[in-house]
Design a protein around this motif. Structure first.
Motif, PDB file in Angstrom:
ATOM      1  N   ARG A  52       0.828  -1.110   0.157  1.00 45.07           N
ATOM      2  CA  ARG A  52       0.009  -0.095   0.087  1.00 45.07           C
ATOM      3  C   ARG A  52       0.835   1.178  -0.071  1.00 45.07           C
TER       4      ARG A  52
ATOM      5  N   ARG B  24       1.014   3.983  -2.915  1.00 46.99           N
ATOM      6  CA  ARG B  24       0.510   5.237  -2.663  1.00 46.99           C
ATOM      7  C   ARG B  24       1.582   6.214  -3.306  1.00 46.99           C
TER       8      ARG B  24
ATOM      9  N   PRO C 232      -5.811   0.109  -1.646  1.00 45.85           N
ATOM     10  CA  PRO C 232      -4.815   1.133  -1.825  1.00 45.85           C
ATOM     11  C   PRO C 232      -5.217   2.390  -2.411  1.00 45.85           C
TER      12      PRO C 232
END
Length: 692
Positions: free
Chosen positions: A275, A279, A305
């Motif tokens: 994640r 990001r 995510p």
């Protein structure tokens, strides 16, 4: 030389002026190719417009193609065999229009070909250049050459690295277990386009959409098609099966390994690393994560995510409206339903396709199953519509999946069962057909809510006959007596024998009609042949079966009245359950007629050659399960073609005695290769192997 305008190109290849504008016409299935072609033309200074092609079947083809010519410049058709199935339209209509209208406007049309399959002969007028199986540089050179465009040494417009459209034959850097693309995927073009536009237009970190709909509506198929169709928009595409929470966590965590992230092996640690990487958009900013079948949404905050990429979810849970934007997946529209049915089952009419679509409410899953059955069996639509209701199918399916080892008489039936389980998702559970590459294990992995999960191996176990036992039965005294009675009725005439239950699938009426046509077209067989038909009464508690049995006897009586004489009865029908008489008929047979519309195996086709005294020619339907085993030595017929069956009967009756004897020996050897004892023990052995 074309007049130069802003955005045009100045080349003349083979006498063709470079176009100032190109209309790229493509089926939605080939959107990646259209996008790549558009960008390649743009880099060489040629303005292009994309137009998805799927004109209504009701609009004449010439009118639809004529509308394309309203655009200035060249019309480039992106072709494969699928292009000509849109609508669908008869091949004859395409050939007529290509040879007429398109040929008269040949300077306005051009084409690229994306397949190695044979296209309609008349596509030659388009002079399609093949892009199949070539690299990007060669494909670009062929495209430009076909359109008469001089390649530019430096691009007319520089493209930012993130905006570069990847060559369709080049997969994303990371491609994570996305289901194989469905070559029969149909419709949904507007929905897919809307989904792509919404994801692309969403704010960074908020590009998450849920495909929401009931079971059987096609959510998984749409998500898979999106991943394939728009794969050139992404560098990472990762598929996460989400019906099981533990499997979901493990699968998302595996993306850490694919991204080469420094992390441990614990799923929670991996998920956090994934994640964070998504990001930040490092190492890849163009990513797509698909969570398929995510109905339990307790872990949304720690699983979904965020970042520069996109998230796509399929679910039946309306609670997703509180967490993501939602795109409802509804039934096919009627044009999609009828178009799909007519492509898969070309023998049905538009009106019949409309009736089938209405019966299933345009719901994709049952329509796919209906189309598969209609296309494979050739069954009439009206007959299909009288078949098994969904609730009974559900009971049968789960009952069969309760086995560890599931056997079918032929691989065709086995593979059809696996296919019908593929992507099954309903309130009772889920099932997925499995065909591992390089692995002999084929079957179904399933989960039934409230019961558990498991897998069922599916294999083919052809069933033969016990030759010694059958021959012994056929030579008992009571059979000899029955044989003597039949010989007295038949005399020195040739015999055509059939033994069936009086069921519609056995196709007895068409067999009688074929015999009538034989006597009409080949009058030389009158008074020289007798049709012995044993029609065992079946399900006489049902009116439809009683009516069918009556129809058999009535048609036989009509044939006897039309052709019979004082000392010749063309058809002798027995509607009694009389195995002794059937064995006697087996022995007397010169020709065996077995013409079911569809059968699991049909042991009669194997039994008659085993006990025939003088050898028999076997006329066998391609719809019989035994056909693939026996096809080398039979006269094959389409069960729906009465005239073909009549001619096959004539060929069988005129077959030389020596050839008939040789064929019978081979048929008998094949028929007895897997007797019932061996058939049963093979399944027990397989069960022990599966549980070992």
């Amino acid at each position: 030389m074309a007049e130069q305008r802003s955005g045009g190109a100045s080349a003349d290849h083979g006498g063709r002026a470079a176009p100032e504008h190109v209309l790229v016409v493509f089926p939605g299935y080939h959107r990646p190719w259209a996008a790549w072609i558009n960008q390649r033309l743009d880099t060489h200074g040629v303005r292009a417009t994309l137009q998805r092609w799927d004109p209504p079947r009701e609009v004449p083809l010439e009118d639809s193609l004529g509308d394309l010519l309203l655009a200035r410049g060249q019309v480039l058709l992106v072709l494969d065999d699928w292009f000509f199935e849109l609508g669908p339209r008869p091949a004859g209509e395409w050939n007529d229009v290509l040879r007429g209208f398109v040929a008269s406007q040949a300077d306005r049309f051009a084409a690229v070909n994306l397949t190695n399959r044979t296209l309609l002969p008349s596509t030659a007028v388009l002079e399609p250049v093949s892009l199949w199986g070539v690299g990007e540089e060669e494909a670009e050179a062929r495209l430009l050459s076909r359109l008469g465009i001089e390649p530019r040494r430096s691009p007319a417009r520089r493209i930012a690295p993130g905006a570069l459209v990847r060559y369709p034959e080049t997969p994303p850097d990371i491609w994570g277990e996305v289901p194989r693309r469905n070559p029969r995927f149909t419709g949904r073009d507007d929905l897919l386009t809307e989904l792509q536009e919404r994801l692309m237009d969403a704010e960074r970190g908020n590009a998450a959409y849920t495909l929401l709909g009931m079971s059987g509506i096609g959510k998984t198929q749409i998500a898979a098609e999106y991943a394939h169709r728009f794969s050139s928009d992404y560098d990472v595409i990762w598929w996460v099966s989400s019906d099981d929470r533990n499997v979901q966590r493990d699968r998302l965590g595996e993306l850490a390994v694919a991204l080469e992230l420094p992390t441990g092996s614990e799923p929670g640690e991996r998920i956090r690393a994934v994640r964070e990487a998504l990001r930040r958009g490092a190492p890849h900013g163009r990513w797509l994560v698909v969570f398929d079948g995510w109905d339990d949404i307790r872990d949304v905050d720690v699983m979904v995510p965020q970042g520069p990429g996109h998230v796509l979810i399929t679910s039946r849970n309306h609670g997703w409206r509180e967490h993501t934007d939602v795109l409802p997946v509804r039934n096919f529209d009627r044009a999609e339903s009828t178009g799909y049915l007519m492509r898969r089952a070309p023998h049905i009419t538009a009106a019949e396709a409309d009736e089938v679509a209405a019966e299933f409410g345009d719901v994709p899953l049952p329509l796919v199953q209906a189309a598969a059955w209609l296309g494979e069996s050739g069954m009439e639509a009206s007959e299909y519509l009288r078949m098994v209701p969904d609730d009974i199918v559900e009971e049968l399916l789960w009952g069969m999946l309760g086995a560890d080892e599931l056997g079918f008489h032929t691989w065709g039936w086995a593979s059809t069962f696996i296919s019908c389980c593929s992507q099954r998702d309903d309130p009772t559970g889920t099932a997925q057909g499995v065909w591992p590459s390089g692995d002999p294990w084929h079957g179904v992995e399933w989960r039934r809510y409230g019961v558990g999960k498991g897998r069922t191996r599916v294999r083919a176990y052809p069933l033969g006959v016990d030759g010694d036992e059958l021959r012994a039965l056929a030579h008992r005294p009571e059979v000899d007596e029955a044989l003597a009675r039949l010989r007295a009725e038949v005399g020195e005439r040739r015999t055509i024998v059939r033994v069936d239950r009086t069921e519609l699938s056995k196709n007895i009426l068409r067999g009688l009609l074929a015999y009538r046509e034989l006597l009409t077209v080949h009058p030389e067989w009158r008074d020289r042949v007798v049709h012995l038909a044993s029609a065992y009464p079946s399900r006489q508690d049902l009116e439809s079966y009683r009516a069918y049995t009556a129809s058999v006897t009535e048609l036989a009586a009509e044939i006897n009245a039309e052709f019979g004489t004082a000392d010749w009865q063309p058809v002798i029908v027995s509607v009694e359950d009389d195995f002794t008489r059937s064995l006697a008929a087996y022995r007397l047979a010169d020709v065996a007629l077995v013409n079911p519309v569809r059968d699991g195996m049909n042991l009669v086709a194997k039994e008659i050659p085993v006990v025939s005294d003088a050898g028999c020619a076997l006329v066998l339907s391609t719809g019989a399960g035994a056909y693939k085993e026996l096809r080398e030595d039979v006269l094959a017929v389409n069960p729906f073609d009465v005239s073909e069956t009549a001619e096959a009967l004539h060929s069988a009756l005129t077959m030389p005695r020596s050839e008939r004897a040789d064929r019978t020996k081979r048929l008998a050897a094949t028929a007895t290769a897997l007797p019932p004892q061996r058939w049963f023990l093979n399944q027990l052995d397989a069960l022990r192997e599966e549980n070992s």
